[in-house]
Design an enzyme around this catalytic site. Sequence first.
Site, PDB file in Angstrom:
ATOM      1  N   ASP A 139       0.881  -1.141   0.000  1.00 53.46           N
ATOM      2  CA  ASP A 139       0.000   0.000   0.000  1.00 53.46           C
ATOM      3  C   ASP A 139       0.937   1.213   0.000  1.00 53.46           C
ATOM      4  O   ASP A 139       2.108   1.084   0.317  1.00 53.46           O
ATOM      5  CB  ASP A 139      -0.839  -0.087   1.276  1.00 53.46           C
ATOM      6  CG  ASP A 139      -1.418   1.238   1.674  1.00 53.46           C
ATOM      7  OD1 ASP A 139      -2.180   1.795   0.880  1.00 53.46           O
ATOM      8  OD2 ASP A 139      -1.103   1.715   2.783  1.00 53.46           O
ATOM      9  N   THR A 193       0.177   5.062   0.977  1.00 56.31           N
ATOM     10  CA  THR A 193       0.115   6.029   2.076  1.00 56.31           C
ATOM     11  C   THR A 193       0.242   5.338   3.425  1.00 56.31           C
ATOM     12  O   THR A 193      -0.540   4.442   3.739  1.00 56.31           O
ATOM     13  CB  THR A 193      -1.223   6.786   2.029  1.00 56.31           C
ATOM     14  OG1 THR A 193      -1.479   7.123   0.677  1.00 56.31           O
ATOM     15  CG2 THR A 193      -1.172   8.026   2.878  1.00 56.31           C
TER      16      THR A 193
END
Length: 630
Positions: free
Chosen positions: A327, A329
């Site tokens: 992922d 952020t």
Amino acid sequence: MSVDARTATHVTSGARERSLWGRIDRGDLIRTLFVAACAVAVALGATWPWPQVPVIAVVGLVVGCWPIATGAWEDVRHRRMSMELSMLIAIVAAAAIGEWVTSLVIAAFVLAAEILEDLSMDRGRDALTDLMSFLPDTVQVRTDDGPVMRPLADVQEGDTVIVAPGGRIPVDGVVLFGRSSADQSRITGESWPVDLSPGSEVFAGSINQIGAVEVRAERVGADSSYGRIVDAVRQAQSSEPPVQRLADRLAAWLVYLALGGAVITYVVTRDLEATIAVVVVAGACGIAAGTPLAVLAAIARIARAGAFVKDGAHLEALSAVDTVVFDKTGTLTAGTPSVVEVRTDGMLDQDRLLTFAASAEAYSEHPLGKTMVASARTRSLELFPASEFTYEPGCGVTAVIEGHTVAVGNRTLVADAPEVVDAPGIASPVHVGVDGAYAGTILLADVIRPTPRAAIAEFHRRGVRTLILTGDQPATAQAVAAELGIDDVRAGLLPEQKLSAIDAEREAGRRVAMVGDGVNDAPSLARADVGIAMGSGTDIARESADIVLISSDLSDLVHTLHVARRARRIVMANFVGTIAIDLVGIVLASFGLLSPVAAAFIHVGSETAFILNSARLIPRRRVGAKVQSG
Ligand code: ADP
Ligand code: MG
């Protein structure tokens, strides 16, 4: 940290200081030495009163065989074949033909092997218990002066606890305010989320999902379901790792082989000594003892370096991983962005836009949301009270502020927002909509974490492919991928799309590890072959994951992968080695080339070698130190 967890940590650090000598069970040691002394005495001629049945030998065998026989009886009751059982057969058979010394020596060897096994397992376990401190330790409590953070241990009955979306509910109690749903699977076993509204009962240890709620505490600490979870965790640690099941099956199979070999040897040669030697030499405890130790030691070693592996099975899965999905952020980037620009379309001024956005994000666990709140505070902007707060994972939040419906998020949520093509560096745009109309955009620049670049190079060096799956816009995601040298990027994904991307990888035959931090990552973490959560991430991500990087440092993941692969190599070596030694030993013994005592020596010697092979993984005894991979 709850009182329970603290006690557990305390007890462990006490245990850690015990010397090797202090860890040996005195009873076991005395028993073993007694049996060995009986063997020596009988060998030296202490055969009173009858040479055929020396009393010392009988006493020695009764004392020595007691724990072996109780272990064997357990195995019989559970219909499993075990080393204890086969060794007991050999001991009794040797005694029956008057080979008292042989019988005593085998018993002494078996007892010594068990001490060794206990000792190594004990050291492996200690390191694990340290991890209790991983459980959450502070909660937000509403006081007359507003919300304050408080250690969970200080929360009392009657306090009002605020639980953000994605947060773990820290107490048993009743919802006073807010609407949400909770995943209580950990407490009730029911996997379907239950709806929460004022009056609903909640349990500590369940995960709050989409809304913020305030809860009046009714049972706290050890009384709560949370306290019971701590106990459950402790029990999980003392239960056997699942890899052991395979090892046990194989061990049982080898014991059958030994007994079968013994029958054939007896039928063909009528040589009882050779027959006993066949039984003794096999037994396959190298597998049975070496495998759980390797798994436990590896988990402990990884823990010392800052990662928490929830179960031995995950370690196995990780050792086979060939693709790591990140992922963006909060995982590759620090998740501590700053507001670099506020653009409005003229309806609201900059401060007001930020105030609206921050008010809507007041309960947000998302790094972008937290940043807008912090930024509004720094600018001394007064936030409005928000109601009807909802979070759409991967898109953003909506709330009602001053009678206006305010949406803060990406273009899925604020449909008429323009695409931002001129964002500086790796800044992410967050759009604000008021009453359904686009009102402006806040640009937040995050920084890339310091460690991923080296970690990603290491993954590539080890033949692992890397991939970003993100809900952010493509331009930002590509900038991050280019900066870090990541192989592939998929951007603009909703949580379900992250899921299907992972499914696609797995269907293509890849073994996928997913690394994430957010509420929106939780389903993918559960779906991947191995889910890995950042320690800085949300509770729900840490709950869904199989492995938690406590320090949120991706180099710990490289280390974890390295240790997992090493553990697999060690277990495989023990498997192959045990089978080879048992087969060769059975053949030699059946031809009368191995005496029962020599067979016992080979049996225990090889078991020791395999245990020591696994024990190489036990971490050095320096608390909190990073163990160098190597
Ligand atoms: P990532 O996959 O990179 O971790 P997320 O899936 O959490 O990102 O979020 C994807 C996008 O959705 C963000 O870039 C942002 O535009 C928007 N978003 C998600 N949550 C929020 C929030 N709480 N406030 C504002 N925007 C949000
Ligand atoms: Mg994230």
